[in-house]
Scaffold this motif. Structure first.
Motif, PDB file in Angstrom:
ATOM      1  N   GLY A 126     -23.443 -18.516 -11.681  1.00  0.00           N
ATOM      2  CA  GLY A 126     -22.543 -17.702 -12.473  1.00  0.00           C
ATOM      3  C   GLY A 126     -22.003 -16.468 -11.782  1.00  0.00           C
ATOM      4  O   GLY A 126     -21.619 -15.501 -12.450  1.00  0.00           O
ATOM      5  N   ASP A 127     -21.946 -16.481 -10.439  1.00  0.00           N
ATOM      6  CA  ASP A 127     -21.439 -15.340  -9.671  1.00  0.00           C
ATOM      7  C   ASP A 127     -19.934 -15.509  -9.467  1.00  0.00           C
ATOM      8  O   ASP A 127     -19.493 -16.274  -8.605  1.00  0.00           O
ATOM      9  CB  ASP A 127     -22.163 -15.262  -8.326  1.00  0.00           C
ATOM     10  CG  ASP A 127     -21.857 -13.972  -7.564  1.00  0.00           C
ATOM     11  OD1 ASP A 127     -20.752 -13.424  -7.750  1.00  0.00           O
ATOM     12  OD2 ASP A 127     -22.723 -13.525  -6.789  1.00  0.00           O
ATOM     13  N   SER A 128     -19.127 -14.787 -10.245  1.00  0.00           N
ATOM     14  CA  SER A 128     -17.671 -14.969 -10.181  1.00  0.00           C
ATOM     15  C   SER A 128     -17.092 -14.498  -8.851  1.00  0.00           C
ATOM     16  O   SER A 128     -16.142 -15.094  -8.333  1.00  0.00           O
ATOM     17  CB  SER A 128     -17.002 -14.218 -11.337  1.00  0.00           C
ATOM     18  OG  SER A 128     -17.247 -12.836 -11.248  1.00  0.00           O
ATOM     19  N   ARG A 129     -17.650 -13.437  -8.271  1.00  0.00           N
ATOM     20  CA  ARG A 129     -17.121 -12.945  -6.988  1.00  0.00           C
ATOM     21  C   ARG A 129     -17.323 -13.979  -5.889  1.00  0.00           C
ATOM     22  O   ARG A 129     -16.423 -14.232  -5.079  1.00  0.00           O
ATOM     23  CB  ARG A 129     -17.770 -11.615  -6.619  1.00  0.00           C
ATOM     24  CG  ARG A 129     -17.116 -10.956  -5.396  1.00  0.00           C
ATOM     25  CD  ARG A 129     -17.787  -9.632  -5.036  1.00  0.00           C
ATOM     26  NE  ARG A 129     -17.160  -9.062  -3.848  1.00  0.00           N
ATOM     27  CZ  ARG A 129     -16.238  -8.102  -3.849  1.00  0.00           C
ATOM     28  NH1 ARG A 129     -15.806  -7.612  -4.985  1.00  0.00           N
ATOM     29  NH2 ARG A 129     -15.746  -7.627  -2.724  1.00  0.00           N
ATOM     30  N   ARG A 130     -18.509 -14.600  -5.838  1.00  0.00           N
ATOM     31  CA  ARG A 130     -18.752 -15.632  -4.821  1.00  0.00           C
ATOM     32  C   ARG A 130     -17.891 -16.864  -5.079  1.00  0.00           C
ATOM     33  O   ARG A 130     -17.410 -17.501  -4.138  1.00  0.00           O
ATOM     34  CB  ARG A 130     -20.238 -16.026  -4.812  1.00  0.00           C
ATOM     35  CG  ARG A 130     -21.145 -14.975  -4.204  1.00  0.00           C
ATOM     36  CD  ARG A 130     -22.566 -15.494  -4.049  1.00  0.00           C
ATOM     37  NE  ARG A 130     -23.440 -14.495  -3.474  1.00  0.00           N
ATOM     38  CZ  ARG A 130     -24.733 -14.700  -3.216  1.00  0.00           C
ATOM     39  NH1 ARG A 130     -25.281 -15.880  -3.514  1.00  0.00           N
ATOM     40  NH2 ARG A 130     -25.467 -13.746  -2.685  1.00  0.00           N
ATOM     41  N   ALA A 131     -17.695 -17.188  -6.345  1.00  0.00           N
ATOM     42  CA  ALA A 131     -16.845 -18.341  -6.680  1.00  0.00           C
ATOM     43  C   ALA A 131     -15.417 -18.111  -6.217  1.00  0.00           C
ATOM     44  O   ALA A 131     -14.781 -19.005  -5.654  1.00  0.00           O
ATOM     45  CB  ALA A 131     -16.878 -18.585  -8.192  1.00  0.00           C
ATOM     46  N   LEU A 132     -14.899 -16.889  -6.413  1.00  0.00           N
ATOM     47  CA  LEU A 132     -13.548 -16.573  -5.971  1.00  0.00           C
ATOM     48  C   LEU A 132     -13.462 -16.518  -4.448  1.00  0.00           C
ATOM     49  O   LEU A 132     -12.427 -16.845  -3.864  1.00  0.00           O
ATOM     50  CB  LEU A 132     -13.085 -15.252  -6.587  1.00  0.00           C
ATOM     51  CG  LEU A 132     -12.781 -15.326  -8.088  1.00  0.00           C
ATOM     52  CD1 LEU A 132     -12.642 -13.940  -8.684  1.00  0.00           C
ATOM     53  CD2 LEU A 132     -11.521 -16.147  -8.334  1.00  0.00           C
ATOM     54  N   LEU A 133     -14.562 -16.108  -3.799  1.00  0.00           N
ATOM     55  CA  LEU A 133     -14.589 -16.137  -2.334  1.00  0.00           C
ATOM     56  C   LEU A 133     -14.516 -17.569  -1.830  1.00  0.00           C
ATOM     57  O   LEU A 133     -13.767 -17.878  -0.894  1.00  0.00           O
ATOM     58  CB  LEU A 133     -15.862 -15.450  -1.816  1.00  0.00           C
ATOM     59  CG  LEU A 133     -16.033 -15.448  -0.286  1.00  0.00           C
ATOM     60  CD1 LEU A 133     -14.899 -14.686   0.387  1.00  0.00           C
ATOM     61  CD2 LEU A 133     -17.389 -14.843   0.104  1.00  0.00           C
ATOM     62  N   VAL A 134     -15.289 -18.474  -2.465  1.00  0.00           N
ATOM     63  CA  VAL A 134     -15.213 -19.892  -2.112  1.00  0.00           C
ATOM     64  C   VAL A 134     -13.796 -20.417  -2.321  1.00  0.00           C
ATOM     65  O   VAL A 134     -13.245 -21.134  -1.474  1.00  0.00           O
ATOM     66  CB  VAL A 134     -16.227 -20.720  -2.940  1.00  0.00           C
ATOM     67  CG1 VAL A 134     -15.982 -22.220  -2.762  1.00  0.00           C
ATOM     68  CG2 VAL A 134     -17.653 -20.382  -2.531  1.00  0.00           C
ATOM     69  N   SER A 135     -13.185 -20.039  -3.443  1.00  0.00           N
ATOM     70  CA  SER A 135     -11.821 -20.480  -3.740  1.00  0.00           C
ATOM     71  C   SER A 135     -10.841 -20.034  -2.668  1.00  0.00           C
ATOM     72  O   SER A 135     -10.028 -20.827  -2.175  1.00  0.00           O
ATOM     73  CB  SER A 135     -11.390 -19.942  -5.109  1.00  0.00           C
ATOM     74  OG  SER A 135     -10.041 -20.233  -5.363  1.00  0.00           O
ATOM     75  N   SER A 136     -10.904 -18.769  -2.283  1.00  0.00           N
ATOM     76  CA  SER A 136      -9.944 -18.259  -1.299  1.00  0.00           C
ATOM     77  C   SER A 136     -10.203 -18.817   0.093  1.00  0.00           C
ATOM     78  O   SER A 136      -9.261 -19.149   0.820  1.00  0.00           O
ATOM     79  CB  SER A 136      -9.976 -16.724  -1.274  1.00  0.00           C
ATOM     80  OG  SER A 136     -11.268 -16.239  -0.992  1.00  0.00           O
ATOM     81  N   VAL A 137     -11.489 -18.987   0.466  1.00  0.00           N
ATOM     82  CA  VAL A 137     -11.798 -19.554   1.786  1.00  0.00           C
ATOM     83  C   VAL A 137     -11.390 -21.024   1.842  1.00  0.00           C
ATOM     84  O   VAL A 137     -10.777 -21.482   2.820  1.00  0.00           O
ATOM     85  CB  VAL A 137     -13.300 -19.396   2.109  1.00  0.00           C
ATOM     86  CG1 VAL A 137     -13.669 -20.197   3.356  1.00  0.00           C
ATOM     87  CG2 VAL A 137     -13.645 -17.929   2.320  1.00  0.00           C
ATOM     88  N   VAL A 138     -11.707 -21.788   0.800  1.00  0.00           N
ATOM     89  CA  VAL A 138     -11.326 -23.203   0.758  1.00  0.00           C
ATOM     90  C   VAL A 138      -9.804 -23.351   0.805  1.00  0.00           C
ATOM     91  O   VAL A 138      -9.274 -24.234   1.486  1.00  0.00           O
ATOM     92  CB  VAL A 138     -11.896 -23.870  -0.510  1.00  0.00           C
ATOM     93  CG1 VAL A 138     -11.227 -25.215  -0.767  1.00  0.00           C
ATOM     94  CG2 VAL A 138     -13.405 -24.079  -0.360  1.00  0.00           C
ATOM     95  N   THR A 139      -9.102 -22.459   0.102  1.00  0.00           N
ATOM     96  CA  THR A 139      -7.638 -22.487   0.124  1.00  0.00           C
ATOM     97  C   THR A 139      -7.108 -22.337   1.539  1.00  0.00           C
ATOM     98  O   THR A 139      -6.269 -23.115   2.007  1.00  0.00           O
ATOM     99  CB  THR A 139      -7.075 -21.359  -0.763  1.00  0.00           C
ATOM    100  OG1 THR A 139      -7.441 -21.604  -2.117  1.00  0.00           O
ATOM    101  CG2 THR A 139      -5.564 -21.291  -0.658  1.00  0.00           C
ATOM    102  N   VAL A 140      -7.622 -21.348   2.250  1.00  0.00           N
ATOM    103  CA  VAL A 140      -7.121 -21.070   3.599  1.00  0.00           C
ATOM    104  C   VAL A 140      -7.546 -22.168   4.583  1.00  0.00           C
ATOM    105  O   VAL A 140      -6.769 -22.560   5.456  1.00  0.00           O
ATOM    106  CB  VAL A 140      -7.603 -19.682   4.063  1.00  0.00           C
ATOM    107  CG1 VAL A 140      -7.198 -19.429   5.499  1.00  0.00           C
ATOM    108  CG2 VAL A 140      -7.015 -18.598   3.165  1.00  0.00           C
ATOM    109  N   VAL A 141      -8.768 -22.689   4.440  1.00  0.00           N
ATOM    110  CA  VAL A 141      -9.206 -23.778   5.324  1.00  0.00           C
ATOM    111  C   VAL A 141      -8.344 -25.016   5.102  1.00  0.00           C
ATOM    112  O   VAL A 141      -7.941 -25.693   6.062  1.00  0.00           O
ATOM    113  CB  VAL A 141     -10.696 -24.103   5.086  1.00  0.00           C
ATOM    114  CG1 VAL A 141     -11.096 -25.385   5.816  1.00  0.00           C
ATOM    115  CG2 VAL A 141     -11.570 -22.949   5.565  1.00  0.00           C
ATOM    116  N   GLY A 142      -8.029 -25.317   3.842  1.00  0.00           N
ATOM    117  CA  GLY A 142      -7.147 -26.448   3.564  1.00  0.00           C
ATOM    118  C   GLY A 142      -5.777 -26.262   4.186  1.00  0.00           C
ATOM    119  O   GLY A 142      -5.219 -27.188   4.794  1.00  0.00           O
ATOM    120  N   LEU A 143      -5.239 -25.055   4.068  1.00  0.00           N
ATOM    121  CA  LEU A 143      -3.949 -24.755   4.685  1.00  0.00           C
ATOM    122  C   LEU A 143      -4.014 -24.883   6.199  1.00  0.00           C
ATOM    123  O   LEU A 143      -3.029 -25.248   6.845  1.00  0.00           O
ATOM    124  CB  LEU A 143      -3.508 -23.333   4.296  1.00  0.00           C
ATOM    125  CG  LEU A 143      -3.196 -23.102   2.816  1.00  0.00           C
ATOM    126  CD1 LEU A 143      -3.012 -21.614   2.534  1.00  0.00           C
ATOM    127  CD2 LEU A 143      -1.956 -23.878   2.400  1.00  0.00           C
TER     128      LEU A 143
END
Length: 421
Positions: A126-143
């Motif tokens: 339930g850590d929203s900050r870590r979840a958003l970090l995963v989201s932003s890192v995954v976004t950039v890695v996919g790009l």
């Protein structure tokens, strides 16, 4: 692995595949350009219709996952992406590419905010900050992976437009199976279905976050769409795989920056990242003027570091303003501004190149956006004194400011008419 963890990483994988597919066409445009001999302005048009598709999906379907559930949105989004890949595989003209990019934009628009909200909902602890970090890192890695994968096919495979998207469809199918296997997917709260765009411009933290993501995505858009053209036209480098490797380098540095600077406060990340991007733009322009590949790589590196840091800071800031009831709506409007940042500047740069030349248009881009970056950086730095816990956006305040102005104007007109009567 428990169900919640499986669901979390399944969503992360689908987000990765969707963004990978979004940047895969970049190195392949050279192949299509050789086949059909279309000008640079057509290339920027093809690229920009993608942003239009994303923006339409985010604007009008941003709250859909809040109402019907995250899974129920991710499944059709993945299908749209598969149809887009098929359009690119069997393209016979520029029109096919435009249709493919629109479908791709719609699919990614549905996925981007929904996946970010789902990752926060599903984080194992339930850590929203870590979840958003995963989201932003995954976004950039996919790009980052998209151009690299496509460049390998362009360099070594006889029909790269066919085989690259065939491999991509296989990878996407794995994600589709993972999402389909996630149990449930219904929202925790019941809301009326609404397709009205939502921009809470009365919240200063939200405004700073969307201004920052506009700047961050403008840099990303310029890099992913025009780096291969810069290499060929201004630096006279024709190696197909090098463009993909450089884009991979840009996005990898963006991901690394997010991990290294993850403990920075939102405002420091935003201001520091924007200043680094300003320096990167100046070095980038100098490399084009001197035709120096070393300076070009240094500029790309600085832009990647700055882009990653600003994206991380803005994503965490806007995420902290959202509640479970409006998370999809908040993230959708945030990414809408980001994709406007991808589309409009690149479109303007492409058409300006027709009269100013590619270098002149790039110089104008650097001056205009350098000033914008500086203004937002100053606002972000001054805002750090207000603290790092922004006020949440309430559901009832999610009315578009434009709509409020129109309603107020209508009330005023009705009052004037009543007075005249």
């Amino acid at each position: 692995m428990n169900r919640r963890t499986f669901a979390f990483w399944s969503v992360a994988y689908v987000l990765l595949m969707m963004l990978l597919g979004g940047t895969m066409p970049s190195p392949l445009y050279v192949v299509y350009q050789r086949l059909w001999h279309f000008p640079a302005s057509t290339l920027t048009l093809i690229y920009s219709v993608y942003a239009i598709g994303v923006i339409v999906a985010l604007l009008f379907f941003g709250r859909l996952s809040d109402t019907i559930g995250r899974k129920q949105v991710l499944i059709p989004a993945t299908i749209l992406m598969a149809l887009s890949a098929l359009a690119f595989m069997f393209a016979q003209s520029v029109a096919w590419l435009i249709v493919g990019r629109i479908l791709m934009g719609l699919g990614i628009g549905l996925t981007t905010s929904t996946a970010a909200a789902a990752l926060v909902d599903l984080h194992p602890v339930g850590d929203s900050r870590r979840a958003l970090l995963v989201s932003s890192v995954v976004t950039v890695v996919g790009l980052a992976l998209g151009p690299l994968l496509a460049s390998v096919f362009v360099q070594f495979v006889p029909t790269p437009n066919l085989w690259s998207f065939l491999v991509y469809l296989i990878l996407l199918a794995i994600g589709f199976i993972g999402i389909w296997a996630i149990p449930g997917g219904r929202p925790a709260t019941t809301q009326k279905l609404s397709f009205r765009p939502q921009f809470p411009l009365n919240n200063p933290s939200y405004v700073l976050a969307v201004a920052t993501v506009f700047c961050s995505y403008a840099t990303m858009g310029m890099g992913s769409s025009l780096v291969p053209s810069f290499l060929i036209s201004l630096l006279h480098v024709s190696n197909s795989i090098l463009g993909g490797v450089i884009l991979f380098f840009l996005f990898v540095l963006s991901s690394v920056a997010q991990f290294v600077f993850r403990r920075f406060s939102h405002h420091v990340s935003i201001s520091g990242g924007l200043l680094v991007m300003i320096v990167g733009l100046l070095v980038f322009l100098a490399s084009l003027s001197t035709q120096s590949l070393a300076l070009f790589l240094l500029g790309i590196a600085l832009l990647g570091i700055g882009q990653g840091t600003t994206f991380m800071g803005s994503a965490a800031l806007v995420g902290s303003t959202a509640t479970p009831e409006n998370r999809g709506a908040i993230m959708s409007s945030y990414f809408t501004i980001g994709y406007i940042g991808i589309g409009l500047p690149v479109l303007g740069l492409g058409f300006a190149a027709s009269s100013l030349g590619l270098f002149g248009a790039t110089a104008a881009f650097v001056v205009v956006f350098g000033l914008i970056y500086l203004i937002v950086a100053i606002v972000g730095w001054l805002g750090r004194k207000s603290g790092e816990t922004p006020d949440p956006v309430e559901v009832h305040s999610l009315t578009s400011d434009i709509e409020e102005v129109l309603e107020e104007s209508l009330r005023y007109q009705n009052t004037r008419v009543a007075d005249l009567d």
